[in-house]
Write a protein that holds these residues in place. Structure first.
Motif, PDB file in Angstrom:
ATOM      1  N   PRO A  31       1.729   2.836  -5.950  1.00  0.00           N
ATOM      2  CA  PRO A  31       0.631   1.865  -5.908  1.00  0.00           C
ATOM      3  C   PRO A  31      -0.657   2.460  -6.483  1.00  0.00           C
ATOM      4  CG  PRO A  31       1.750   2.002  -3.784  1.00  0.00           C
ATOM      5  CD  PRO A  31       2.230   3.160  -4.605  1.00  0.00           C
TER       6      PRO A  31
ATOM      7  N   SER B  53       0.840  -1.190   0.000  1.00  0.00           N
ATOM      8  CA  SER B  53       0.000   0.000   0.000  1.00  0.00           C
ATOM      9  C   SER B  53       0.877   1.242   0.000  1.00  0.00           C
ATOM     10  CB  SER B  53      -0.922   0.009   1.225  1.00  0.00           C
ATOM     11  OG  SER B  53      -0.161  -0.078   2.421  1.00  0.00           O
TER      12      SER B  53
ATOM     13  N   LYS C 287      -4.333  -1.299  -3.285  1.00  0.00           N
ATOM     14  CA  LYS C 287      -3.787  -1.843  -2.041  1.00  0.00           C
ATOM     15  C   LYS C 287      -4.142  -3.317  -1.970  1.00  0.00           C
ATOM     16  CE  LYS C 287      -5.558   1.005   0.804  1.00  0.00           C
ATOM     17  NZ  LYS C 287      -5.793   1.528   2.150  1.00  0.00           N
TER      18      LYS C 287
END
Length: 288
Positions: free
Chosen positions: A207, A113, A210
Motif C-alpha cells: 500500500p 492499509s 491508506k
C-alpha cells in the motif's frame, strides 16, 4: 509502522496508556491547558515502565493532543487549532469519524492499509462508548484488506539489504498481532447486543496509501510517508529500515451524502468504494 505489541491482551503497554489518555482528552475529562500527571504517576496508574509512558506521550504529541512533551515538566493538553475542514493526522481524524459513524444503526467499515494499527487505536473510543451504552449500533460490519503474509513487499526493507526477509517477518508479526487485537476489540461488542462481522483479507500489494470507507458515505484517504527507521526491534536485533509512517499521516475526508461539496467529491467516494470492492472480489484472499 511500529514495533510488535507485547502485552498479553495483544496491545502494547504504550497503546493502553495512549488510548486511555486520548479518550480522557476527547471526552474533556482532561481539558485544554490541563497538565497531565507526572510520568512516575502514570507508570503507577497503568503498571507500565517509563519507556511505555514516554512513547505514549510522544504519540499523543504527534497527534497534536499534547504540548511541551519532553521538556522536564509534565505535558499539557493542547488547544484545538485545526479548522473544521483541515486534514488531520490519521490517529485523530479516524477516531472522530468512527465515533460519528457509530451513531448509525448499522455501521460499515472498509479499510485498506499496511497494518490495522491506526484502525485499532481509533476504534478504542467508540468501542468504549458502546460498552458504556452511550452508543448503541445494532450491527458493525468490517472488511479489512492488508498485504499478504507471503507477499514480497517493497516496504518495509533494510536500508542496506533490500532482499533480507527480516523486515517482512517483523511486519507479518505486527499484522497478525493487530488483527487478533481487532477481532477481540470488535468481538467484545457482541456482549452489548451489537451484531459484529469482521472479515480480513490479504492482497500481494504494497500500500502507498491508506483508505477507510465509513457507512458507504465517506472516504478517508492518506499517503504513507517513507522514512528511515534505524531503531526497529526484531527479536532483540536493531534493524535499520526504510519504513512508513501511518498513524501520523494526514487523512483527507470526502463524502457523497448531503455534505458533499460537489459532484467531483461524491464521485471520488464512489470510485474509492469501487477500488476497494475490486480488490475484495478479485485478488484478495483470507488473511492468515
Amino acid at each position: 509502522m511500529t514495533r510488535k505489541p507485547t502485552s498479553a491482551s495483544g496491545r502494547r503497554p504504550r497503546d493502553v496508556v495512549a488510548d486511555t489518555l486520548r479518550e480522557r482528552i476527547r471526552t474533556r475529562e482532561l481539558r485544554p491547558g490541563t497538565r497531565l500527571p507526572t510520568q512516575r504517576e502514570l507508570e503507577a496508574e497503568f503498571s507500565v515502565g517509563r519507556s511505555a509512558v514516554r512513547e505514549a506521550l510522544a504519540a499523543l504529541a504527534q497527534e497534536g493532543l499534547l504540548e511541551n512533551v519532553g521538556r522536564g515538566a509534565s505535558p499539557t493538553v493542547a488547544e484545538p487549532t485545526h479548522h473544521a475542514d483541515a486534514p488531520r493526522s490519521a490517529g485523530v481524524e479516524l477516531t472522530d469519524r468512527l465515533h460519528e459513524a457509530f451513531q448509525a444503526e448499522h455501521v460499515t467499515i472498509d479499510a485498506f492499509s499496511l497494518t490495522t494499527e491506526t484502525l485499532n487505536n481509533a476504534l478504542a473510543w467508540p468501542v468504549r462508548q458502546v460498552m458504556d451504552l452511550q452508543l448503541t449500533p445494532r450491527s458493525v460490519t468490517a472488511r479489512v484488506i492488508i498485504p499478504s503474509l507471503g507477499a514480497r513487499l517493497a516496504l518495509p526493507r533494510l536500508i542496506d539489504d533490500p532482499e533480507d526477509p527480516k523486515p517482512r517477518e517483523r511486519l507479518h508479526q505486527i499484522q497478525t498481532t493487530y488483527v487478533n487485537a481487532l477481532r477481540n476489540s470488535l468481538g467484545s461488542l457482541s456482549q452489548f447486543g451489537t451484531e459484529v462481522e469482521l472479515t480480513v483479507r490479504a492482497v500481494p500489494l504494497t500500500p502507498t496509501h491508506k483508505l477507510y470507507l465509513l457507512n458507504g458515505d465517506e472516504a478517508l484517504t492518506g499517503y504513507y510517508q517513507v522514512v528511515k527507521n534505524e531503531d526497529a526491534d526484531f527479536h532483540g536485533e536493531q534493524l535499520a529500515l526504510y519504513d512508513v509512517l501511518g498513524l501520523t499521516a494526514k487523512l483527507f475526508r470526502s463524502t457523497r451524502g448531503a455534505e458533499a461539496r460537489d459532484e467531483q467529491e461524491a464521485t471520488f467516494v464512489a470510485e474509492s468504494q469501487e477500488f476497494f470492492d475490486s480488490l475484495w472480489t478479485t485478488i484478495a484472499v483470507p488473511f492468515g
